[in-house]
Design a protein around this motif. Structure first.
Motif, short mmCIF file in Angstrom:
data_model
loop_
_atom_site.label_atom_id
_atom_site.label_comp_id
_atom_site.label_asym_id
_atom_site.label_seq_id
_atom_site.Cartn_x
_atom_site.Cartn_y
_atom_site.Cartn_z
N GLU A 199 0.79 -1.32 -0.05
CA GLU A 199 0.11 -0.04 0.07
C GLU A 199 1.07 1.07 -0.06
O GLU A 199 0.59 2.46 -0.65
N VAL A 200 1.90 1.32 0.62
CA VAL A 200 2.82 2.44 0.54
C VAL A 200 3.48 2.55 -0.73
O VAL A 200 3.45 3.74 -1.30
N GLN A 201 3.63 1.63 -1.45
CA GLN A 201 4.31 1.84 -2.75
C GLN A 201 3.09 2.34 -3.60
O GLN A 201 3.27 3.07 -4.77
N MET A 202 1.95 1.72 -3.63
CA MET A 202 0.86 2.16 -4.25
C MET A 202 0.47 3.66 -4.25
O MET A 202 0.20 4.31 -5.25
N ASP A 203 0.43 4.02 -2.79
CA ASP A 203 0.41 5.54 -2.72
C ASP A 203 1.51 6.49 -3.38
O ASP A 203 1.16 7.41 -4.19
N ALA A 204 2.77 5.92 -3.51
CA ALA A 204 3.96 6.41 -4.06
C ALA A 204 3.47 6.57 -5.56
O ALA A 204 3.65 7.79 -6.30
N CYS A 205 3.10 5.38 -6.09
CA CYS A 205 2.82 5.35 -7.76
C CYS A 205 1.89 6.22 -8.04
O CYS A 205 1.80 6.83 -9.10
N LYS A 229 7.67 -6.80 7.23
CA LYS A 229 6.77 -5.61 7.38
C LYS A 229 6.62 -5.01 8.92
O LYS A 229 6.97 -3.97 9.25
N LYS A 230 6.73 -6.14 9.79
CA LYS A 230 7.05 -5.94 11.32
C LYS A 230 7.95 -4.86 11.38
O LYS A 230 8.06 -3.90 12.40
N ASP A 231 9.41 -5.34 10.92
CA ASP A 231 10.44 -4.97 11.08
C ASP A 231 10.44 -3.35 10.73
O ASP A 231 11.12 -2.38 11.42
N ILE A 255 10.80 4.91 6.22
CA ILE A 255 9.72 4.62 5.09
C ILE A 255 10.32 3.59 4.23
O ILE A 255 11.52 3.87 3.76
N ALA A 256 9.59 2.62 4.08
CA ALA A 256 10.06 1.39 3.34
C ALA A 256 9.16 0.68 2.30
O ALA A 256 8.44 -0.14 2.78
N PRO A 257 8.64 1.30 1.19
CA PRO A 257 7.83 0.50 0.52
C PRO A 257 8.34 -0.79 -0.04
O PRO A 257 9.42 -1.09 -0.06
N ILE A 258 7.31 -1.59 -0.31
CA ILE A 258 7.73 -2.94 -0.87
C ILE A 258 7.22 -3.31 -2.03
O ILE A 258 6.18 -2.94 -2.67
N VAL A 259 8.29 -3.72 -2.89
CA VAL A 259 7.99 -4.07 -4.44
C VAL A 259 8.65 -5.39 -4.66
O VAL A 259 9.50 -5.77 -3.90
N GLY A 260 7.71 -6.29 -5.60
CA GLY A 260 8.40 -7.51 -5.59
C GLY A 260 8.30 -8.24 -6.64
O GLY A 260 7.03 -8.15 -7.39
N HIS A 318 12.03 -6.64 -3.00
CA HIS A 318 12.51 -5.41 -2.61
C HIS A 318 11.78 -4.49 -1.54
O HIS A 318 10.77 -4.23 -1.65
N LEU A 319 12.94 -3.93 -0.35
CA LEU A 319 12.34 -2.92 0.27
C LEU A 319 13.02 -1.55 -0.33
O LEU A 319 14.26 -1.78 -0.63
#
Ligand SMILES: Cc1cc2nc3c(=O)[nH]c(=O)nc-3n(C[C@H](O)[C@H](O)[C@H](O)COP(=O)(O)OP(=O)(O)OC[C@H]3O[C@@H](n4cnc5c(N)ncnc54)[C@H](O)[C@@H]3O)c2cc1C
Lengths: 462, 412
Positions: free
Chosen positions: A258-264, A360-362, A369-374, A382-383
């Motif tokens: 969701e963090v990456q989607m917001d950024a995109c 994600k907990k870490d 701030i560390a979006p996840i894409v993979g 990747h973070l």
């Protein structure tokens, strides 16, 4: 490691200038630009940059440097992420971007011969009217030589493989200036060891790649792309796992949290739901694609995936995948002034959900701030850790987070890097991951480059 | 008990043997099932290291699509274990036992990987090398090491797995390997094209492999070879057969076969084989059955070459050499692999075979079957350019500086 740096001798500069004229650059700006990549690593410029135009010129530069034991650092487009091109001991950077010709397209054998400076997009542009395409697509528009050297992969690996699967043969200038050709156009090298694949992923530490024979593929009859969002990460990841386990020949299956989607959404002007999301693409015949879609839709639904938003028109698909490829740049936009530290673990597919959820907990605990894409179909994600390269606290927290994640991946029999490579950034993890094998890698490096001049200080310390 | 033979039962014992041998400079011939001893140059070693005792599957979770096992595990056991979960080795290793003069079913998984075997699906699925995710081994230095893991992507330095696959046991003794496995497709069908001359067969295969119909194997059988198939539609053809394999879920296989038939209609008459007949045909081609017929004194004793070249060049090359040497041929891998059988000769015709190959654009010619004296006198493997050979020797020296492992096996 102590970085001994002697200035380049005048005789070497004279020899290289005689050879290349103003294609040998000593300017500070050019050198600076060739000592950096796109990551948080501090730039380490070479002493000179040689803009070569042919294999013969590469041979001449390598021989001139070898005679004086001066380091040689091959350079493509400088988009690598682990300090790969940093000139830790100075030396001469060989920039191959002017070796940018597509030398042959053998449509019936489904292969092409290219120079190393051709970028992946330029190759596809060249192939446009042939009905063929080249599938490996790292986020950046990298050079094919650089992609060979880092054994790159992209969003298509599930169906088409990585650079390791598409390189058929190479021409390489090795450390003593000899030119070798690893195979001809035969599909299979039954003679001797697989030296082709020894160079694939060697990060410029064994030689300069000067010509590449690559597998290409027929453009599928039908291509369908879709975006589907999930209420939680768990559901998205499990839908991927089941798709792979069923052997669905899906072309692309990419996760963005969701963090990456917001950024995109912000960066690419889109309005997708801010939820864990899969970007999917199906390739094949009309019938084949229909069937894949039905299977995957059912699996996604079973995990709470909302309705599929389809992109059938080529321009819509391009937009969708450009947004995916721009994910790292979009992430940087979340916190201007930062640089990305991209983590790159890969785990067996059955452990993927567990690995991502723990991570994600870490992230939450780290305060970063560390979006996840993979490229989750391969078990690889990747973070994008956003750090200020000049803030030691940021860097320390990011390293701590990455360390925990790598150790978790290794405990799951995974790896610290699925596609970005070792460079400077991952050297210490190699000991944890490989132990004794490092001794063998060192033996190989010594055997092929006894004076340690090819991109020294990377992968293994000699 | 033979005092020159070691039979370790675990990795620690392998390590102990190799530490001793590395210290003494004692040479070893590594054998697994021994099924492929007749492939490659005859090895001259003081001792035999028999790895058949390292057998068994260590870890197989079907959901993970990976199997970790010991190298001496019989291929039959691997295949049966996978099949029980409707999975398989995607590289579909041939059983070369009958070709090499031993019983079928004798191979081990280690042997398949060390010789980098690949079945007819190679154009799409690759070879053993492409499915070896990681391994453990002991180098000729007498050092235990591991490389890779259980993941499909891994870019941690030099790709030792790729070096190990196809190294014929000359770099290290394998003690464990992890392989990618894949689900067995629901249906397999084969579209047959009858009567195409070799040149048309090559074009038909290229068209099919480049089409969007996911053709995963393509072979060309001249009339004489087709006539000996156990598959009625093939043996009854009375002319050449071009075979194209399509796999996947039922409905899409049917639709893709129909589309392929349309694509091939301009080349000649077409027919379709369903799953059982398909499997028989591709097994024959995979295991070189066309050149392993007969029993006892009637056994096929012709010399067999395996030629690897650009797919478009293969069929013409096979045809030319078969005519020149009164032999027979067929092509797999869309034309990129040519099997050639010729009446025995002291020189196995290696000069003209390799000259024709060079003329056709280059590739590799491997002498797969010939008596030991011929294999000792003739370069079994394709000779390499000097710079490349020198590089290979340096790699070998990195793993095995004293040259104790399978000395001579890969010499050209
Ligand atoms: C936004 C973004 C997204 C990315 N996404 C991905 C991704 O999805 N997958 C992925 O795998 N990577 C990804 N990367 C990393 C990067 O694009 C790849 O590593 C790429 O292969 C680097 O190619 P390059 O031409 O930029 O090489 P460079 O950065 O110029 O060089 C990389 C290494 O290769 C060596 N090298 C370059 N050219 C040669 C040559 N001709 N001969 C020998 N050695 C050579 C260099 O010495 C260096 O060690 C991404 C990077 C960015 C910035």
């Amino acid at each position: 490691m102590t970085a001994e740096r002697a200035p380049l001798g005048d005789d070497l500069i004279a020899e290289l200038s005689g050879l290349l004229g103003d294609r040998l650059s000593l300017s500070a700006a050019v050198r600076e630009q060739h000592g950096r990549d796109e990551s948080y690593h501090h730039p380490q410029p070479p002493d000179a940059v040689a803009f070569v135009e042919s294999t013969d010129e590469v041979v001449a530069v390598v021989k001139a440097c070898a005679a004086r034991r001066v380091p040689v650092i091959p350079f493509g487009t400088g988009t690598s992420l682990e300090g790969h091109v940093a000139a830790v001991r100075g030396g001469v950077c060989i920039d191959v971007t002017r070796m940018d010709k597509v030398l042959a397209v053998n449509a019936e054998d489904l292969d092409v011969v290219v120079q190393p400076g051709v970028t992946r997009k330029a190759l596809n542009e060249h192939l446009r009217d042939t009905g063929l395409f080249f599938p490996v697509d790292p986020g950046a528009n990298a050079s094919l030589g650089g992609m060979v050297a880092t054994r790159a992969s992209g969003t298509n690996a599930v169906r088409y493989g990585t650079m390791a699967d598409v390189v058929l043969s190479l021409e390489v200038v090795v450390a003593d200036g000899r030119v070798i050709r690893t195979a001809r156009r035969a599909r299979k090298s039954a003679a001797g060891y697989d030296l082709t694949h020894l160079f694939v992923g060697s990060e410029g530490t064994l030689g300069v790649v000067t010509e590449i024979t690559l597998k290409v593929f027929g453009i599928p009859e039908a291509i369908l792309a879709a975006v589907v969002s999930f209420p939680d990460l768990d559901g998205a990841v499990n839908a991927v796992i089941e798709t792979i386990q069923l052997g669905v020949p899906i072309a692309r299956i990419e996760l963005l949290d969701e963090v990456q989607m917001d950024a995109c959404n912000r960066y690419s002007g889109l309005d997708y739901p801010v939820q864990p999301t899969l970007f999917l693409e199906f390739h094949g015949s009309e019938a084949g694609v229909k069937e894949q879609v039905a299977t995957v839709e059912a699996l996604c639904e079973g995990h709470g995936g909302g309705h599929f938003q389809w992109s059938t028109r080529p321009e819509d698909r391009t937009k969708l995948w450009q947004a995916r490829h721009d994910a790292a740049y979009a992430a940087m936009g979340l916190q201007p002034g930062t640089k990305p530290m991209a983590t790159d673990v890969c785990v067996p597919i059955s452990r993927l959900a567990e690995c991502i959820l723990e991570t994600k907990k870490d992230i939450v605990a780290s305060g970063l701030i560390a979006p996840i894409v993979g490229h989750v179909g391969d078990g690889n994600f990747h973070l994008v850790l956003l750090v200020d390269p000049d803030d030691p606290d940021d860097i320390a927290r990011a390293h701590a987070l990455n360390d925990r994640m790598v150790m978790r991946a290794l405990a799951m029999e995974g790896t610290c890097t699925g596609e970005h490579g070792v460079g400077l950034g991952k050297m210490d993890f190699l000991t944890a991951e490989h132990g004794e094998a490092l001794g063998l890698m060192r033996a190989i490096k010594r055997a092929l480059d006894p004076d340690d001049i090819m991109n020294p200080g990377k992968i293994v310390r000699v | 008990m033979d005092s020159t033979r070691f039979n370790p039962g675990n990795a620690e014992q392998v390590l102990a043997v190799l530490q001793w041998a590395a210290g003494e400079g004692a040479t070893l011939e590594l054998v697994g099932g021994g099924a492929k001893r007749a492939w490659g140059r005859p090895v001259q070693a003081e001792y035999t290291l028999d790895l058949a005792g390292l057998s068994g599957i260590n870890l197989y979770e079907p959901a993970e699509l990976v199997m970790t096992l010991k190298p001496g595990t019989p291929m039959a056991e691997v295949q049966a274990t996978l099949a029980a979960q409707r999975q398989r080795l995607a590289f579909d290793p041939p059983d070369l036992g009958p070709l090499l003069g031993v019983d079928a079913g004798g191979g081990t998984i280690g042997g398949a990987v060390l010789t980098n075997l690949a079945g007819p699906g190679r154009p799409r699925q690759g070879a053993a090398r492409d499915h070896l995710l990681g391994f453990k081994g002991v180098s000729g230095r007498g050092e235990a090491f591991k490389s890779g893991g259980r993941v499909v992507k891994n870019v941690t330095g030099f790709d030792l797995s790729k070096l190990m696959a196809g190294s014929f046991g000359t770099l290290a003794a394998l003690t464990e390997l992890s392989l990618r496995v894949l689900p067995i497709p629901e249906k397999t069908r084969t579209v047959l094209l009858f009567g195409a001359p070799a040149a048309d067969g090559a074009r038909a295969m290229a068209a099919a492999l480049g089409s969007p119909h996911d053709v995963d194997a393509a072979a060309f059988l001249p009339a004489g070879v087709a006539a000996r198939s156990a598959v009625d539609y093939v043996s009854g053809a009375g002319e050449s057969v071009t075979a194209l394999r399509v796999e996947g879920p039922g409905p899409s296989v049917a639709a893709r076969c129909a589309a392929l038939r349309g694509l091939l209609a301009s080349f000649g008459a077409v027919e379709e084989l369903h799953t059982a007949r398909s499997e028989t045909l591709w097994r024959e081609l995979r295991d070189v059955a066309p050149f392993t017929g007969g029993d006892g004194e009637f056994a096929d004793r012709r010399q067999v070459w395996r030629l690897s070249t650009a797919p478009s060049a293969g069929p013409a090359l096979g045809q030319e050499l078969a005519e020149d040497f009164d032999g027979e041929w067929y092509a797999d891998w869309g034309g990129g692999l040519v099997w050639l059988a010729i009446p025995p000769r002291d020189d196995a015709a290696h000069h003209p075979v390799r000259a024709a190959l060079a003329e056709a654009g280059g590739g590799h010619a491997t002498l797969m079957r010939a008596d030991a004296p011929v294999r000792a006198a003739v370069p079994v493997f394709q000779p390499q350019a000097p710079a490349l050979a020198a590089l290979g020797q340096r790699v070998k020296a990195g793993f095995d500086p004293k040259g104790i492992l399978n000395p001579g096996r890969m010499d050209t």
